[in-house]
Design a protein around this motif. Sequence first.
Motif, PDB file in Angstrom:
ATOM      1  N   GLN A 194       0.944  -1.245  -0.111  1.00 45.08           N
ATOM      2  CA  GLN A 194      -0.136  -0.095  -0.128  1.00 45.08           C
ATOM      3  C   GLN A 194       0.934   1.330   0.051  1.00 45.08           C
ATOM      4  N   VAL A 195       0.477   2.171  -0.761  1.00 46.65           N
ATOM      5  CA  VAL A 195       1.346   3.366  -0.983  1.00 46.65           C
ATOM      6  C   VAL A 195       0.858   4.515   0.304  1.00 46.65           C
ATOM      7  N   ARG A 196       2.019   4.869   0.785  1.00 44.38           N
ATOM      8  CA  ARG A 196       1.806   5.705   2.043  1.00 44.38           C
ATOM      9  C   ARG A 196       2.250   7.229   1.541  1.00 44.38           C
ATOM     10  N   MET A 197       1.566   8.281   2.010  1.00 40.70           N
ATOM     11  CA  MET A 197       1.859   9.673   1.882  1.00 40.70           C
ATOM     12  C   MET A 197       2.140  10.325   3.130  1.00 40.70           C
ATOM     13  N   ALA A 198       3.223  11.079   2.971  1.00 37.40           N
ATOM     14  CA  ALA A 198       3.456  12.098   4.222  1.00 37.40           C
ATOM     15  C   ALA A 198       3.852  13.553   3.672  1.00 37.40           C
ATOM     16  N   GLU A 199       3.047  14.257   4.034  1.00 36.51           N
ATOM     17  CA  GLU A 199       3.009  15.729   3.700  1.00 36.51           C
ATOM     18  C   GLU A 199       3.689  16.457   4.828  1.00 36.51           C
ATOM     19  N   SER A 200       4.434  17.504   4.722  1.00 37.40           N
ATOM     20  CA  SER A 200       4.910  18.399   5.715  1.00 37.40           C
ATOM     21  C   SER A 200       5.241  19.677   5.042  1.00 37.40           C
ATOM     22  N   GLY A 201       5.762  20.815   5.799  1.00 40.08           N
ATOM     23  CA  GLY A 201       5.976  21.964   5.545  1.00 40.08           C
ATOM     24  C   GLY A 201       5.093  22.990   5.736  1.00 40.08           C
ATOM     25  N   GLY A 202       4.057  22.655   6.073  1.00 41.54           N
ATOM     26  CA  GLY A 202       2.908  23.702   6.547  1.00 41.54           C
ATOM     27  C   GLY A 202       3.238  24.583   7.869  1.00 41.54           C
ATOM     28  N   GLY A 203       2.498  25.503   8.044  1.00 47.26           N
ATOM     29  CA  GLY A 203       2.650  26.363   9.146  1.00 47.26           C
ATOM     30  C   GLY A 203       1.656  27.765   8.906  1.00 47.26           C
ATOM     31  N   LEU A 204       2.165  28.726   9.623  1.00 43.25           N
ATOM     32  CA  LEU A 204       1.690  30.003   9.740  1.00 43.25           C
ATOM     33  C   LEU A 204       2.357  31.079   9.054  1.00 43.25           C
ATOM     34  N   VAL A 205       1.902  31.744   8.048  1.00 38.53           N
ATOM     35  CA  VAL A 205       2.596  32.561   6.988  1.00 38.53           C
ATOM     36  C   VAL A 205       1.951  33.906   6.929  1.00 38.53           C
ATOM     37  N   GLN A 206       2.359  34.978   6.713  1.00 36.52           N
ATOM     38  CA  GLN A 206       1.441  36.237   6.529  1.00 36.52           C
ATOM     39  C   GLN A 206       1.055  36.307   5.033  1.00 36.52           C
ATOM     40  N   ALA A 207      -0.141  36.890   4.750  1.00 35.31           N
ATOM     41  CA  ALA A 207      -0.457  36.984   3.201  1.00 35.31           C
ATOM     42  C   ALA A 207       0.607  37.760   2.492  1.00 35.31           C
ATOM     43  N   GLY A 208       0.935  37.175   1.234  1.00 33.60           N
ATOM     44  CA  GLY A 208       1.965  37.857   0.442  1.00 33.60           C
ATOM     45  C   GLY A 208       3.037  36.992   0.591  1.00 33.60           C
ATOM     46  N   GLY A 209       3.341  36.137   1.556  1.00 31.31           N
ATOM     47  CA  GLY A 209       4.402  35.127   1.835  1.00 31.31           C
ATOM     48  C   GLY A 209       4.619  34.035   1.212  1.00 31.31           C
ATOM     49  N   SER A 210       5.552  33.151   1.343  1.00 28.19           N
ATOM     50  CA  SER A 210       5.717  31.908   0.514  1.00 28.19           C
ATOM     51  C   SER A 210       6.007  30.575   1.522  1.00 28.19           C
ATOM     52  N   MET A 211       5.722  29.549   1.009  1.00 26.05           N
ATOM     53  CA  MET A 211       5.877  28.306   1.832  1.00 26.05           C
ATOM     54  C   MET A 211       6.135  27.158   0.654  1.00 26.05           C
ATOM     55  N   ARG A 212       6.867  26.190   1.330  1.00 25.41           N
ATOM     56  CA  ARG A 212       7.000  25.074   0.325  1.00 25.41           C
ATOM     57  C   ARG A 212       6.597  23.775   0.967  1.00 25.41           C
ATOM     58  N   LEU A 213       5.732  22.995   0.452  1.00 24.44           N
ATOM     59  CA  LEU A 213       5.208  21.711   0.983  1.00 24.44           C
ATOM     60  C   LEU A 213       5.831  20.623   0.309  1.00 24.44           C
ATOM     61  N   SER A 214       6.325  19.666   1.067  1.00 17.83           N
ATOM     62  CA  SER A 214       6.756  18.248   0.726  1.00 17.83           C
ATOM     63  C   SER A 214       5.648  17.084   0.685  1.00 17.83           C
ATOM     64  N   CYS A 215       5.901  15.995  -0.068  1.00 21.62           N
ATOM     65  CA  CYS A 215       5.028  15.058  -0.159  1.00 21.62           C
ATOM     66  C   CYS A 215       5.911  13.819  -0.237  1.00 21.62           C
ATOM     67  N   ALA A 216       6.020  13.220   0.809  1.00 18.02           N
ATOM     68  CA  ALA A 216       6.935  11.813   0.632  1.00 18.02           C
ATOM     69  C   ALA A 216       6.370  10.731   0.247  1.00 18.02           C
ATOM     70  N   THR A 217       6.542   9.588  -0.516  1.00 18.40           N
ATOM     71  CA  THR A 217       5.821   8.554  -0.757  1.00 18.40           C
ATOM     72  C   THR A 217       6.540   7.536  -0.456  1.00 18.40           C
ATOM     73  N   SER A 218       6.015   6.445  -0.002  1.00 25.15           N
ATOM     74  CA  SER A 218       6.536   5.105   0.543  1.00 25.15           C
ATOM     75  C   SER A 218       5.812   3.984   0.016  1.00 25.15           C
ATOM     76  N   GLY A 219       6.211   2.848   0.472  1.00 26.58           N
ATOM     77  CA  GLY A 219       5.491   1.541   0.443  1.00 26.58           C
ATOM     78  C   GLY A 219       5.196   1.190  -1.203  1.00 26.58           C
ATOM     79  N   ARG A 220       4.505   0.445  -1.436  1.00 25.86           N
ATOM     80  CA  ARG A 220       4.047   0.005  -2.752  1.00 25.86           C
ATOM     81  C   ARG A 220       3.284   1.050  -3.399  1.00 25.86           C
ATOM     82  N   THR A 221       4.121   1.913  -4.487  1.00 26.13           N
ATOM     83  CA  THR A 221       3.549   2.807  -5.170  1.00 26.13           C
ATOM     84  C   THR A 221       2.816   2.400  -6.442  1.00 26.13           C
TER      85      THR A 221
END
Length: 120
Positions: free
Chosen positions: A1-28
Motif C-alpha cells: 500500500q502506498v503511503r503519503m506523508a505531507e510536511s512543510g505547513g505552518g503559519l505565514v502572512q499574506a503575500g508570503g511563501s511556503m514549500r510543501l513536501s509529499c514523501a511517498t513510500s510503500g508499494r506505489t
Amino acid sequence: QVRMAESGGGLVQAGGSMRLSCATSGRTISNAATGWFRQGPGKEREFVAAINWRGTLMDYADSVKGRFTISRDNAKNTVYLQMNTLKPEDTAVYYCAASIGRRPHPEGTWGQGTQVTVSS
C-alpha cells in the motif's frame, strides 16, 4: 500500500511563501501522477495541482495558477508544492495523493495532511 506523508505547513502572512513536501513510500502505483488537494474550513476537499510521473506535465486550479508550482524528484520519492503570494483563502489542510486528472486515484491513499494558515 502506498503511503503519503505531507510536511512543510505552518503559519505565514499574506503575500508570503511556503514549500510543501509529499514523501511517498510503500508499494506505489506504477507511473501514477501525483496531486495536491486542500480542504479549507467548512469546505469540501478540492484539487490544487497535479504532476505526471515524469514531471513534464503540470495542471493547476485556476485559483492558484501563476502562484503555485508543483514539481517532483523521483530519486527522493518526493513531490513539492511551492506556494508564493499566499492569500488568506489559501488557508487549508493540504494533502497529496496519487491522482488521475484532477481527481484522487481510486487505489491511492491519503496522508495526514499539513495545515497551512495564511494570516491577513
